[in-house]
Motif scaffolding. Sequence first.
Motif, PDB file in Angstrom:
ATOM      1  N   PHE B  48     -79.929 -21.170  16.044  1.00  0.00           N
ATOM      2  CA  PHE B  48     -79.925 -20.283  14.888  1.00  0.00           C
ATOM      3  C   PHE B  48     -78.760 -20.647  13.978  1.00  0.00           C
ATOM      4  CE2 PHE B  48     -78.679 -18.451  18.883  1.00  0.00           C
ATOM      5  CZ  PHE B  48     -77.345 -18.124  18.678  1.00  0.00           C
ATOM      6  N   ARG B  49     -78.617 -19.883  12.930  1.00  0.00           N
ATOM      7  CA  ARG B  49     -77.657 -20.214  11.870  1.00  0.00           C
ATOM      8  C   ARG B  49     -76.296 -20.672  12.385  1.00  0.00           C
ATOM      9  NH1 ARG B  49     -78.137 -17.758   6.488  1.00  0.00           N
ATOM     10  NH2 ARG B  49     -75.891 -17.492   6.525  1.00  0.00           N
ATOM     11  N   GLY B  50     -75.984 -21.911  12.042  1.00  0.00           N
ATOM     12  CA  GLY B  50     -74.668 -22.427  12.349  1.00  0.00           C
ATOM     13  C   GLY B  50     -74.437 -22.709  13.820  1.00  0.00           C
ATOM     14  N   MET B  51     -75.400 -22.349  14.646  1.00  0.00           N
ATOM     15  CA  MET B  51     -75.253 -22.586  16.084  1.00  0.00           C
ATOM     16  C   MET B  51     -76.373 -23.521  16.504  1.00  0.00           C
ATOM     17  SD  MET B  51     -72.832 -20.241  17.170  1.00  0.00           S
ATOM     18  CE  MET B  51     -73.165 -19.360  18.678  1.00  0.00           C
ATOM     19  N   GLU B  52     -76.095 -24.798  16.473  1.00  0.00           N
ATOM     20  CA  GLU B  52     -77.142 -25.747  16.803  1.00  0.00           C
ATOM     21  C   GLU B  52     -77.426 -25.708  18.296  1.00  0.00           C
ATOM     22  OE1 GLU B  52     -78.538 -26.802  14.327  1.00  0.00           O
ATOM     23  OE2 GLU B  52     -77.014 -26.545  12.793  1.00  0.00           O
ATOM     24  N   GLY B  53     -78.670 -25.847  18.645  1.00  0.00           N
ATOM     25  CA  GLY B  53     -79.046 -25.786  20.052  1.00  0.00           C
ATOM     26  C   GLY B  53     -79.025 -27.134  20.749  1.00  0.00           C
ATOM     27  N   TYR B  54     -78.135 -28.003  20.298  1.00  0.00           N
ATOM     28  CA  TYR B  54     -78.092 -29.335  20.911  1.00  0.00           C
ATOM     29  C   TYR B  54     -76.671 -29.857  20.938  1.00  0.00           C
ATOM     30  CZ  TYR B  54     -78.031 -30.524  15.954  1.00  0.00           C
ATOM     31  OH  TYR B  54     -77.723 -30.584  14.618  1.00  0.00           O
ATOM     32  N   GLN B  55     -76.426 -30.780  21.825  1.00  0.00           N
ATOM     33  CA  GLN B  55     -75.154 -31.492  21.823  1.00  0.00           C
ATOM     34  C   GLN B  55     -75.321 -32.812  22.562  1.00  0.00           C
ATOM     35  OE1 GLN B  55     -72.617 -28.526  23.664  1.00  0.00           O
ATOM     36  NE2 GLN B  55     -72.652 -29.592  25.636  1.00  0.00           N
ATOM     37  N   SER B  56     -74.218 -33.512  22.736  1.00  0.00           N
ATOM     38  CA  SER B  56     -74.278 -34.840  23.333  1.00  0.00           C
ATOM     39  C   SER B  56     -73.629 -34.849  24.703  1.00  0.00           C
ATOM     40  CB  SER B  56     -73.560 -35.854  22.425  1.00  0.00           C
ATOM     41  OG  SER B  56     -74.087 -35.782  21.129  1.00  0.00           O
ATOM     42  N   GLY B  57     -73.928 -35.877  25.452  1.00  0.00           N
ATOM     43  CA  GLY B  57     -73.317 -36.044  26.764  1.00  0.00           C
ATOM     44  C   GLY B  57     -73.521 -37.469  27.226  1.00  0.00           C
ATOM     45  N   PHE B  58     -72.882 -37.830  28.327  1.00  0.00           N
ATOM     46  CA  PHE B  58     -73.109 -39.166  28.863  1.00  0.00           C
ATOM     47  C   PHE B  58     -73.112 -39.142  30.383  1.00  0.00           C
ATOM     48  CE2 PHE B  58     -68.728 -38.727  27.392  1.00  0.00           C
ATOM     49  CZ  PHE B  58     -67.962 -39.053  28.516  1.00  0.00           C
ATOM     50  N   ILE B  59     -73.791 -40.131  30.945  1.00  0.00           N
ATOM     51  CA  ILE B  59     -74.014 -40.169  32.391  1.00  0.00           C
ATOM     52  C   ILE B  59     -72.783 -40.768  33.064  1.00  0.00           C
ATOM     53  CG2 ILE B  59     -75.592 -40.964  34.202  1.00  0.00           C
ATOM     54  CD1 ILE B  59     -77.662 -41.415  31.906  1.00  0.00           C
ATOM     55  N   VAL B  60     -72.312 -40.105  34.114  1.00  0.00           N
ATOM     56  CA  VAL B  60     -71.107 -40.584  34.779  1.00  0.00           C
ATOM     57  C   VAL B  60     -71.340 -40.935  36.245  1.00  0.00           C
ATOM     58  CG1 VAL B  60     -69.501 -39.462  33.190  1.00  0.00           C
ATOM     59  CG2 VAL B  60     -70.338 -38.193  35.172  1.00  0.00           C
ATOM     60  N   SER B  61     -72.603 -40.919  36.682  1.00  0.00           N
ATOM     61  CA  SER B  61     -72.890 -41.412  38.040  1.00  0.00           C
ATOM     62  C   SER B  61     -74.323 -41.922  38.059  1.00  0.00           C
ATOM     63  CB  SER B  61     -72.719 -40.294  39.072  1.00  0.00           C
ATOM     64  OG  SER B  61     -73.878 -39.472  39.090  1.00  0.00           O
ATOM     65  N   PRO B  62     -74.605 -42.874  38.946  1.00  0.00           N
ATOM     66  CA  PRO B  62     -75.983 -43.398  38.978  1.00  0.00           C
ATOM     67  C   PRO B  62     -76.976 -42.324  39.388  1.00  0.00           C
ATOM     68  CG  PRO B  62     -74.645 -44.338  40.752  1.00  0.00           C
ATOM     69  CD  PRO B  62     -73.713 -43.592  39.866  1.00  0.00           C
ATOM     70  N   GLU B  63     -76.511 -41.276  40.094  1.00  0.00           N
ATOM     71  CA  GLU B  63     -77.458 -40.265  40.566  1.00  0.00           C
ATOM     72  C   GLU B  63     -77.588 -39.083  39.604  1.00  0.00           C
ATOM     73  OE1 GLU B  63     -73.506 -39.780  42.768  1.00  0.00           O
ATOM     74  OE2 GLU B  63     -74.841 -41.417  42.227  1.00  0.00           O
ATOM     75  N   GLY B  64     -77.055 -39.223  38.397  1.00  0.00           N
ATOM     76  CA  GLY B  64     -77.415 -38.256  37.374  1.00  0.00           C
ATOM     77  C   GLY B  64     -76.398 -37.181  37.033  1.00  0.00           C
ATOM     78  N   HIS B  65     -75.115 -37.432  37.285  1.00  0.00           N
ATOM     79  CA  HIS B  65     -74.097 -36.495  36.798  1.00  0.00           C
ATOM     80  C   HIS B  65     -73.839 -36.781  35.333  1.00  0.00           C
ATOM     81  CE1 HIS B  65     -73.260 -36.204  41.165  1.00  0.00           C
ATOM     82  NE2 HIS B  65     -73.032 -34.930  40.837  1.00  0.00           N
ATOM     83  N   ILE B  66     -73.765 -35.717  34.562  1.00  0.00           N
ATOM     84  CA  ILE B  66     -73.603 -35.867  33.112  1.00  0.00           C
ATOM     85  C   ILE B  66     -72.375 -35.097  32.662  1.00  0.00           C
ATOM     86  CG2 ILE B  66     -74.597 -35.196  30.876  1.00  0.00           C
ATOM     87  CD1 ILE B  66     -77.368 -35.758  32.374  1.00  0.00           C
ATOM     88  N   LEU B  67     -71.518 -35.774  31.911  1.00  0.00           N
ATOM     89  CA  LEU B  67     -70.323 -35.124  31.371  1.00  0.00           C
ATOM     90  C   LEU B  67     -70.613 -34.699  29.935  1.00  0.00           C
ATOM     91  CD1 LEU B  67     -67.354 -34.323  31.613  1.00  0.00           C
ATOM     92  CD2 LEU B  67     -66.735 -36.667  31.007  1.00  0.00           C
ATOM     93  N   THR B  68     -70.258 -33.470  29.625  1.00  0.00           N
ATOM     94  CA  THR B  68     -70.494 -32.986  28.267  1.00  0.00           C
ATOM     95  C   THR B  68     -69.439 -31.939  27.915  1.00  0.00           C
ATOM     96  OG1 THR B  68     -72.147 -32.045  26.758  1.00  0.00           O
ATOM     97  CG2 THR B  68     -72.128 -31.191  29.012  1.00  0.00           C
ATOM     98  N   ALA B  69     -69.574 -31.385  26.727  1.00  0.00           N
ATOM     99  CA  ALA B  69     -68.634 -30.349  26.296  1.00  0.00           C
ATOM    100  C   ALA B  69     -69.105 -28.997  26.815  1.00  0.00           C
ATOM    101  CB  ALA B  69     -68.549 -30.337  24.771  1.00  0.00           C
ATOM    102  N   LEU B  70     -68.158 -28.182  27.213  1.00  0.00           N
ATOM    103  CA  LEU B  70     -68.491 -26.827  27.648  1.00  0.00           C
ATOM    104  C   LEU B  70     -68.646 -25.977  26.391  1.00  0.00           C
ATOM    105  CD1 LEU B  70     -68.792 -24.810  30.005  1.00  0.00           C
ATOM    106  CD2 LEU B  70     -66.329 -24.415  29.856  1.00  0.00           C
ATOM    107  N   SER B  71     -69.880 -25.505  26.167  1.00  0.00           N
ATOM    108  CA  SER B  71     -70.113 -24.751  24.935  1.00  0.00           C
ATOM    109  C   SER B  71     -71.265 -23.788  25.127  1.00  0.00           C
ATOM    110  CB  SER B  71     -70.456 -25.705  23.797  1.00  0.00           C
ATOM    111  OG  SER B  71     -71.816 -26.093  23.900  1.00  0.00           O
ATOM    112  N   TYR B  72     -71.537 -23.002  24.099  1.00  0.00           N
ATOM    113  CA  TYR B  72     -72.624 -22.026  24.173  1.00  0.00           C
ATOM    114  C   TYR B  72     -73.975 -22.689  24.418  1.00  0.00           C
ATOM    115  CZ  TYR B  72     -73.604 -23.637  19.458  1.00  0.00           C
ATOM    116  OH  TYR B  72     -73.894 -24.429  18.389  1.00  0.00           O
ATOM    117  N   VAL B  73     -74.083 -23.987  24.077  1.00  0.00           N
ATOM    118  CA  VAL B  73     -75.364 -24.682  24.269  1.00  0.00           C
ATOM    119  C   VAL B  73     -75.778 -24.653  25.743  1.00  0.00           C
ATOM    120  CG1 VAL B  73     -76.561 -26.910  24.076  1.00  0.00           C
ATOM    121  CG2 VAL B  73     -75.040 -26.158  22.242  1.00  0.00           C
TER     122      VAL B  73
END
Lengths: 423, 341, 578
Positions: B48-73
């Motif tokens: 909704f307004r000004g609060m995008e429902g998406y963000q970015s992240g990247f994979i940090v282990s072959p088995e699927g751990h993902i590092l991202t920002a801690l946010s409302y998303v």
Amino acid sequence: MQNLTMKTPIRKPSALGKEYERVLRLPHSSFILCLLAVFFCFSLPGHCEDLDVLEQQALSAAADRVAASVVRIETIGGLERVDKVLFGAGPTTGLVVDAKGYIISSAFNFVNKPASILVRMPDGSRKPAKLVARDHSRMFVLLKIEPDHPLAVPEVAPASEMRVGQWCIAMGRTFEDSRPNIAVGIVSAVGRIWGKAIQTDAPISPNNYGGPLVDIRGRAMGLLVPLSQQSAEEIAGMEWYDSGIGFAIPLETIQTVLPRLRKGEDLFAGVAGVFMESKNLYTGDTKLASCRPNSPAAKAGFKGGDRIIEIGGHKVNRTAEVRQEIGRRYAGDKLHFVVVRGEKRIEADLELVAKLEPYCHGFLGILPNEAAMPKAFRSATSIPIVPPPTPSSNRAIRSRPFRASLLSIATICFAKSRPSSRA
Amino acid sequence: MMKQFPLHFVAMLLVIGLDRAAAADRGLSNIIDQSQAKMVKIYGAGGFRGMEGYQSGFIVSPEGHILTALSYVLDTDRVTITLNDGRRFDAKFLGGDPRLEVAVLKIDAAQLPHFDLEKAVALSAGARVLALSNLFNVAMGDEPASVQNGTVSVVTRLEGRRGVFETPYHGPIYVLDVTTNNPGAAGGALINHRGELAGILGKELRNSLNNTWLNYAVPIDQVRQSVEEIKAGKFTSQAELPPEKMPAHPMDPTLLGIVLIPDVLERTPAYVDQVRPGTAASRAALQPDDLVLLVGNHLTQSCKSLRKEMEMIDRADAVKVTILRGQELLEITLQAGPDDK
Amino acid sequence: MKSRVYLSLVPALVAAASFAQAAQEPPAEVLAAESARIAVMAKAKNAVLAIFDAAGQGGGSGVVITADGYALSNFHVAQPCGNAMKCGMADGRVYDAVVVGLDPTGDVALVKVLGRNDFPHAELADSDQLRVGDPVFAMGNPFLLATDFQPTVTSGMISGTHRYQFPDGTLLEYTDCLQTDASINPGNSGGPLFDSQGRVVGINGRCSFDKRGRVSVDVGYAISINQIKHFLGYLHSGRIVDHATLGARVVGDDQGRVLVSDLLETSDAFRRGLRADDEIISFGGRPISTPNGFKNVLGIFPKGWRVPLTYRRDGKRVDCIVRLAGLHGTEQLIEKTLGRPVQPGPKPGDLPRGRTPPKPRNEPPKAPMPDEVKKVFQEKHGFANYFFNKQEQQRILKLWKPPGGEKTAHGPWTIGSKLASGAATRFRITDADVVLEAPAENSKWTATNNFSESLVPIGSNGLLPALFLWRKLAVEGLDAFTDSQYLGTVPLPQQEGLFDVLVGSFRGVDAWFYFDAHGQMVAMEMYGEEHSDPCEIYFSRYRDAKGHDLPGRMEVHAGDAVFNIFNLDQFDFEKAGK
């Protein structure tokens, strides 16, 4: 492979290296350099992969060369808001231009009229600074501190060597005391803002306003200031911060006016008093609509209907070119004009002035702002001038003599709001 | 001699040179390709307004751990991940470190291309970097993340105290000279031109010191431990941040005998109006019209900030102030005596 | 006074010499690369335009791509400028320019700068070769800073390729575009994005803007030059050109497949066998894995082009070539083109995303059209500038050496041929009818007021009326058609390159005539009934017969089927009135 490239003779300070260095300074150096580039590309496989690393090192080295001259500026007091623009209290940047303690900075950094200015040297020591003079045309100020030892002065890049596309590094000292913050870009254009500024796509912002724009050789090219071609206010152009649209006043130009500024003389943009008939800046011709009475143009006998064909030895065909020629001059500069009236050619030297006599009388020493004037009175070639502090408004400050020097830039606003009981 | 040089020949060589340079860029393109493969698109709450429902992240282990920002998303039961190859997964929220504003997600996958946090590098100012993120949600499905080129402007610390930056994190950051404070970019990767991971792109943050938007990344070595702890399920939430330590008996200028001029402006300079006799100020020969510039090493730009700085000091402690008297900077130590009122 | 100024400079200079760190020359490679870039930019800027309306207001950018002054810009730059505009170039001069063609959906305009035949111009690159990370630079007139017409240069890299940006408002869809971190600001619109060698890879026109409003946040988009190359022929036609639709809607599923969700039964794709729920595998030669990828392909081709499509149903792959229909109705497109301003302003409190940079506010042009522009401008409904359409028509017809020679054979044509079986056939084409005599069966077609009533022979979709129109073009020229125009350049299946197409309407049918670069007609199509396949005729094996070219082979297709192949061996052109 990498080591091999690193051992390229060109990078060693050997005799051969010196010879190259000499060659590099020849006028045709760019062609030779291209040849060299090709030579290296072919002769040393893997070279081009290293270019990235070499560029990184060269840019850092260039910034390091100037770092000692980039100082941090701190201010005390001042407004929180100027024309709806919120001013943070954060540090800004200045650039040493004289070993004896002269420092230049962006006028933007003082537009909130601080009560006191401190300069923080790269060694962490603080010095109180005096605002000596302002350049109202190029939007910078001259500060003076009393240093304990001679200050590092950067080498100045000649304006004649500046090329669109060359590397440049914008430097400020707003994040860390101990080292400057840098931003890398290229020269986007030269002769911008009516011939006054270098344009760069490096991010320019309050983080580096007042700092230098530096070339890859570590020479200071210019002083970073916000500018706009449409407005002569100190904050104009700030809305473009970090957008890849940034400006620097060539240091070479600043050097030529430093002696005047050092004497405490404020500089203003020169105005001729000519009003163009065409409202079209870009495509309109150079026919005059009128000249303001008592203006330099009127005194030279120019009249509506005359067409300007030459200014300062340059041919002019368009309104914008007239402004380009006048816009970079200071009040007091003499400028040669050639106009034609019918068959007649009239030549005159005009001494440009800081302000035009208003049609209406100023009220209480306040000049009418051009923006507030009827449209017909506005011209492409005259620039609104911020009224200098009137004697009456300064009295309150003068009454505290020891503070007056510090408050020399804290003008009307501050003086008014100081408690009257102190007077 | 140079003038006789055939120009078109030079031009031809120049073009060849540029081709070679372009070939070098292909090296960079390959590095980008490999790095983009490790990026993910994260979809969650917002939209909704000004609060995008998406963000970015990247994979940090072959088995699927993902590092991202801690946010409302991430504040939803259903966070979905789209890998660079277009595969979609529901993600499990393993944990977040509110102090660093990072979170670790887990998807059910194997043999994923990933950044090894152990191999992350530290950068210094001047380093050329690439910021990879799904800014503005430009990329969808298997479309690769956006890449922006820049330089580390400076390595500095986020000043948490005094509310300069509205973030709980006050550690070192890489300030960047490229605009990364875009919607959806938080949680993106900062890598060098060799493809080595260096940082995680921070959330949109304003620098209240000069009212500009900050472009920055948090160094990986700052977050590595938390990530490992979250992965291992050992992370103890530090959601309750220790408040800034305030002395039990905060100092006030009046306790030192300083009467400041009336505070009538937004930033009234901290001029001394009067010095009360028999106080620390008078013992230290403070004078009316002295301007207090520093308390300790902190700039006091106004009466308000002077009072704030003094609050950080206990009444029992000595106060070192720097004042401006005329054109002179003077350092004065003020020590309230036991009898001072 | 002056000498004192210089004298007082001396201490500063001495200080500079004594305190600056010793100068150290950067590595030669670094300086060489810098010099090379400077040289490329110094050359590139000469082709860059600052575009204003006839009154000198407004503003945007453009780039000249031919020596005779054809230049590219954005639709949203050119449209508000009107038909005549002013262009400032780096030589400091202002040139008149005229609109040539407009692509409102793709946000492209072709204009012609007037007054020279030796304009500095930029070369076009192959933008499909670009990779993320490649260095690029943008030139243009952001914030109208180029008061001296020296463009602003901003450098960066490719941040993304094949990006899709949703239409803003109703038009201006950016498909398959390039994303760059080079600063793109309002005023950059229409200007070129160059590769490191100074070749145009795209036309800048859009950026993602954020909380700060309309300033660059290092996320800009350029229309790829390869897309524009597809449309260039159409734009040269002086028309308002349309984008295409497949007549199908697609959705992505969880497994990364793109499925047809909805399909028009009147579409060519339907006739080629595509149905709802089919999986699109590839389109336009590209594998498709996202709906954006599908829309990207759709966006780079003009209306009327035929492109390969591969779909899968029940595990079976089907390859076909589909003809793309227009995205808009003709009147709808014109209305949108000439109607309200294209880009809406930001709404209060709105966070604009991916909006088109606005042109600076301008008033409608009041200046009269300069005489030089008047000579090259002709108004006509549906056209941006009909003058250029007429010019292209004349260019093609001048090159064409029609069967029968020029205006000498206005009488009936008799053409003998052999089929592959060896059977002999004979066509007789007159002003009133066409007869095909074949061993099995003769067919006769008589010209009526509506040609689509009788598309004989059956199975050919109207070979005989098509041949009637073929002769009509040869004998009477394009003006004899009720409605005629130069369409642009269009590909043909199984053939390399693009072909000029002239379109003529006559009594309820449309005929498309395809010409190669030498002016030989390589194909024609006649569209009889609406929403049905045309009759396609492919002419080949031309031979020169006394100054006019005669095809030796005529292959006739209808839909997916080959109707027949005629080996033409005998031509008899009678004089008129015989």
